[in-house]
Scaffold this motif. Structure first.
Motif, short mmCIF file in Angstrom:
data_model
loop_
_atom_site.label_atom_id
_atom_site.label_comp_id
_atom_site.label_asym_id
_atom_site.label_seq_id
_atom_site.Cartn_x
_atom_site.Cartn_y
_atom_site.Cartn_z
N TRP A 60 45.18 -3.02 -45.27
CA TRP A 60 44.72 -1.65 -44.99
C TRP A 60 45.38 -0.63 -45.91
O TRP A 60 44.75 0.37 -46.27
CB TRP A 60 44.96 -1.30 -43.53
N ILE A 91 40.91 -2.90 -39.31
CA ILE A 91 42.24 -2.82 -38.71
C ILE A 91 43.08 -3.96 -39.27
O ILE A 91 42.69 -5.12 -39.20
CB ILE A 91 42.17 -2.91 -37.18
N TYR A 121 35.58 0.92 -41.94
CA TYR A 121 36.95 0.75 -41.48
C TYR A 121 37.29 -0.71 -41.24
O TYR A 121 36.42 -1.56 -41.01
CB TYR A 121 37.17 1.51 -40.16
N ASP A 167 43.62 2.52 -48.30
CA ASP A 167 43.80 3.80 -47.62
C ASP A 167 44.18 4.91 -48.59
O ASP A 167 44.94 4.69 -49.53
CB ASP A 167 44.88 3.65 -46.55
N LYS A 192 43.23 6.03 -36.98
CA LYS A 192 41.84 6.48 -37.12
C LYS A 192 41.02 5.97 -35.94
O LYS A 192 41.41 5.03 -35.25
CB LYS A 192 41.24 5.95 -38.43
N VAL A 233 44.79 1.36 -39.88
CA VAL A 233 43.37 1.30 -40.19
C VAL A 233 43.18 1.72 -41.66
O VAL A 233 43.63 2.78 -42.08
CB VAL A 233 42.55 2.23 -39.28
#
Length: 963
Positions: A332, A328, A326, A336, A264, A286
């Motif tokens: 994650w 990193i 968001y 997601d 992303k 991400v």
């Protein structure tokens, strides 16, 4: 047939148009036309094998001059005539070798097509699921005219998209792709060109296919069944043929592929205008900070606590880099939903039936009729309902875990802001059922006039497209009421609204965790959005073609015709959709109609033949007058010439004016509401879900395009079997029909354009509540490039291999420009050339086929050049310049291209029966990782399904018979 005589009055008496036509015939570069290839039965089979520009090999002719194969870049039909329009032909043998489940998959590999809509799209609200629409030059699917045997195919959506999967693939003899403006010859919408499917309407015998396939991962099983029969009757005066076929694929649910890595784009939280860091990051692994499957607290001292199975709370590990929504790394994968419930490939059932009968009433008079039915049906799981924060959970909510309630009390909190992608609701079930009914009644014949033969054709065509959509989806008001839960007087959780309205039927919904929602709550929250709509197209047309006289260089050919067409849409949808009550979907039927009356004349004039430095010189010209009930009269024209100084080389040049008028959605869209997530510059580029509503504009004008082509065809006599062509093309569209995008509206309003701010509505919290999009004649677009083709075919008997033949072919398109201008004050042109979702700089197709007796093998290489995420980005990792809205800095702007290899083989056990096998993406090459832009939609795959193979290696095998 009732037509508007204003067309012919203006066509015959429009002095300015006629003067322009005559003047350009004398002075200017000439526009486009097509090829007529003549061949005997054996040569016809060879011609069907062509996959490239037919004009590179169109000089071949049979000795007797019979059995013409007409390539439809022009209305002119004349033996030996070679017109200036570049035309690519996909022949029957090439289609058989590819052995596709759907013919459109093979067509989309041609370099001239870019950005076509594929059947696995998941654009629910726009009704595009299951539609295969072709896109020449990446000018837009609405600017590619699709014909079936020279007759206009109907739109399958109110947005003008033609679903080519409705065409009976097993009867297709060849597909002709006219790569240039062709509105004067064939009508409006041919701005980028024409794709004409030619059926074998004289088929006799019995043929069929049984085949199946599967991926290397063991998923998406599929099959194809077809059967066709044809025969003559009444001593050969009559002919009847029928065909049925069905294809099915199971689909792929979720993303069971290793290439999914959560790619992303996000804003860099460490960026400042002076620190030299990039403003944007393109990253993998991400996830989200403000949404989770069972809810997550998005702000305050309890930020990052998410609710897992059974409602158990846990603290999210935010990872190394965080900028809402968001992060990193860290947890994650917990938050997601890119690898969520939606389908990687949609399940689909497609059925076609076709019947055609003709009868020769007299020697020069034939009547014919045909009926076609096609159905495409899908039943799939789409995106979950995502809410990036903005949901309020009060301390009174009895579903709060005790530990969280206690923490709220300690901190003095009375509410929590929560985001969720509602795993308990799950992916939204969607059904689509499309039916096309096509009726044609016609008559054709010939007669003698002016000492030559003339051909005529007249027909009536009715196309009826019925489509139904259903989406099981949360109702916004019910959802909001259901999550606002308190403890009732009897100690049972109830909706707060029930306290004041005891009979409202609200059932409390627990969104704090997974596996916690009750069936009753889900039934209360969800409803069925549906649409039942019909598009009807009635066409009355008549054409005449002949050779009225001859010049010193040969016969002059003339074609003329008239056409009257009515396009109409009607239907209905559920009452809640009409008032935008659902989270997405909110289908609305378009009710409206318009008529088009057209008349055209086309002429081919030979100027020289068999002279020194002029082996052949021909001029082609056409003019068409078109009268729209919605937007008035417009003239299109085409001028072209071919010059062969010697038989080995032919130069061609064309110029044309083409148009596209507003379609039913452009004109009459009542307000289609869609949902996606965008970055809002007014709130520090925060990303959140926004509604945007597309409405029609009944006073929109036709867009106009100027097309120029120049090229050459080489057929050196000293290299038998070799041919090559190169063509430069340029298409400039002005007053283009387009809606300003959501991102552009937001950014331009933020930059100070108050004329655009009026289309943005904001709620009390300052966030966007709705954006209105309306098509206007603002934009302009320019696309240009160069097409290349070379082919070589030879018999291998000289090498001691009898009954063997080698065919080599290469096609490539070098796109030089794809730029557009919104027309807004102060706006600069933007380019999509080389971008991951725009137009690649290079697309190419390489093929080698070897036939040795009963065995045929074929190897195909297809590829695309590297690209970038955006041409407006500035790539840098350190010492970056100051970022701006029109030149954002990013740490990685690169996107890898691809090169796929396909293999196929077939073996004829006897002349009538063959078995075949094919492998697509032989090396199982994964698609390039492409970080999605900051706008969040339903699918966050991190790849581009328009160009790349997202399925992986797949196998197909079966057998065919033809008696």
């Amino acid at each position: 047939m009732k037509t508007d005589n204003r067309v012919f009055t203006r066509l015959l008496h429009g002095a300015s148009a006629t003067a322009v036509l005559a003047g350009m015939l004398m002075l200017s570069p000439m526009a486009q036309a097509s090829t007529a290839l003549t061949a005997d039965d054996a040569a016809a089979e060879a011609a069907d094998d062509a996959t490239g520009d037919n004009s590179a090999g169109d000089s071949a002719s049979d000795e007797g001059g019979s059995n013409a194969i007409i390539v439809s870049g022009s209305r002119i039909v004349r033996d030996g005539y070679q017109a200036p329009t570049p035309t690519t032909v996909l022949g029957a043998d090439e289609i058989r070798r590819a052995a596709p489940l759907n013919l459109s998959d093979t067509i989309n590999q041609l370099p001239a097509l870019a950005g076509s809509t594929r059947m696995n799209t998941s654009t629910i609200s726009a009704g595009l699921v299951g539609v295969n629409a072709l896109n020449l030059r990446n000018l837009g699917t609405q600017r590619t005219l699709v014909l079936l045997d020279g007759q206009r195919m109907p739109a399958s959506t109110t947005g003008g998209l033609v679903d080519v999967s409705t065409i009976p693939d097993s009867l297709v003899e060849r597909v002709e792709v006219v790569t240039g403006g062709a509105s004067a010859a064939w009508g409006s919408d041919a701005v980028a060109g024409v794709v004409n499917y030619v059926l074998n309407t004289s088929f006799t015998g019995l043929k069929g296919e049984v085949s199946g396939g599967i991926t290397t991962y063991g998923d998406d099983p599929n099959y194809r069944l077809s059967l066709a029969a044809g025969t003559h009757f009444a001593d050969g005066r009559g002919h009847i043929m029928a065909n049925i076929e069905q294809t099915w694929n199971e689909g792929i649910h979720g993303i069971p592929r290793d290439w999914y890595v959560g790619a992303k784009q996000m804003f860099n939280p460490a960026y400042t205008p002076a620190n030299g860091q990039p403003e944007m990051l393109a990253a993998t692994n991400v996830g989200y900070t403000t949404v989770a499957p069972g809810g997550i607290i998005t702000s305050g001292p309890l930020r990052g606590i998410y609710f897992g199975p059974g409602g158990a709370p846990a603290q999210l590990n935010f990872g190394s880099v965080v900028r809402d929504p968001y992060m990193i790394g860290g947890d994650w994968q917990v938050t997601d939903f890119g690898n969520g419930p939606q389908a990687l490939n949609n399940p689909m059932v497609r059925q076609n039936a076709f019947v055609r009968a003709s009868f020769e009433v007299a020697r020069a008079l034939e009547v014919y009729g045909q009926f076609g039915w096609s159905r495409a049906k899908t039943d799939m799981i789409t995106t979950p309902m995502f809410q990036f924060g903005g949901l309020t959970i009060t301390r009174e909510n009895p579903f709060l875990p005790e530990s969280i309630g206690a923490r709220m009390d300690e901190l003095g909190l009375t509410t929590l802001d929560v985001g969720t992608w509602n795993q308990d609701i799950g992916g939204l079930p969607y059904k689509a059922d499309r039916n096309l009914y096509r009726y044609v009644i016609g008559t054709k014949g010939e007669f003698d006039m002016l000492g030559s033969d003339w051909q005529w054709d007249a027909y009536w065509n009715r196309n009826v497209s019925d489509f139904k959509q259903e989406l099981y989806i949360p109702i916004n008001a019910n959802y909001r009421r259901a999550i606002d839960t308190v403890m009732g007087p009897n100690g049972v959780p109830i909706c707060r609204s029930t306290l004041t309205d005891p009979n409202n039927g609200c059932v409390p919904l627990n969104i704090l965790g997974t596996g916690v929602a009750s069936t009753g709550a889900l039934n209360y929250v969800n409803g069925t959005a549906w649409l039942d709509a019909t598009i009807t197209q009635d066409t009355y047309a008549a054409t005449l073609q002949g050779e009225p006289f001859a010049t010193w260089a040969g016969p002059v050919s003339l074609a003329a015709g008239i056409e009257h067409r009515r396009e109409a849409s009607k239907g209905n949808s559920d009452e809640l959709s009409k008032v935008n009550s659902y989270w997405a979907g909110n289908f609305k039927a378009i009710v409206g109609s318009y008529t088009v009356t057209e008349g055209f004349v086309e002429v081919a004039l030979p100027l020289a033949a068999e002279l020194p430095f002029a082996h052949a010189l021909d001029v082609n010209a056409a003019i068409r007058g078109t009268d729209y009930s919605s937007s008035g009269f417009v003239t299109t024209w085409k001028l072209g010439a071919t010059w062969a100084p010697v038989p080995d080389i032919r130069f061609r040049i064309t110029r044309s004016r083409d148009i596209r008028a507003g379609n039913l959605a452009d004109l009459f869209q009542p307000g289609q509401t869609l949902t996606s997530t965008f970055s809002d510059p007014f709130v520090n580029n925060e990303s959140y879900a926004m509604f945007y509503t597309a409405v029609g504009n009944p006073v929109i004008n036709p867009e106009k395009a100027d097309t120029f082509n120049v090229g050459a065809v080489f057929e050196p006599r000293f290299i038998p079997g070799f041919s090559a062509s190169v063509d430069y093309w340029d298409i400039s569209v002005k007053d283009a029909i387009a809606s300003i995008s959501v991102g552009t509206l937001l950014n331009e309003c933020f930059a100070g354009d108050q004329s655009l701010c009026q289309f943005i509505e904001r709620g009390a919290d300052g966030r966007v509540s709705n954006i209105t999009l309306r098509p206007v004649n603002l934009a302009s677009q320019v696309v240009r490039g160069i097409d290349y083709e070379a082919s070589y075919r030879t018999d291998l008997a000289m090498l001691g291999l009898p009954d063997s033949q080698l065919t080599l072919r290469a096609l490539a398109t070098n796109y030089l420009e794809n730029s557009s201008l919104t027309g807004l004050v102060g706006a600069n042109p933007t380019s999509s050339l080389g971008t991951f979702a725009g137009t690649p700089e290079w697309r190419y197709l390489l093929q080698a086929s070897l036939t040795a007796g009963k065995l045929t093998t074929s190897l195909t290489g297809r590829g695309m050049s590297d690209g970038v995420l955006s041409n407006t980005y500035v790539e840098c990792r350190a010492n970056c310049p100051t970022s701006s809205a029109t030149a954002r800095t990013i740490d990685n702007n690169h996107v890898d291209g691809f090169f796929y290899i396909d293999l196929s083989a077939s073996y004829r056990f006897r002349p009538e029966v063959e078995a075949f096998f094919s492998v697509s993406n032989l090396a199982n090459k994964a698609p390039a990782v492409i970080p999605n832009p900051t706008g969040i939609g339903s699918q966050q795959w991190g790849v581009n399904q328009l160009y790349y193979d997202v399925i992986g290696r797949s196998f197909r095998a079966g057998f065919r018979f033809n008696f």
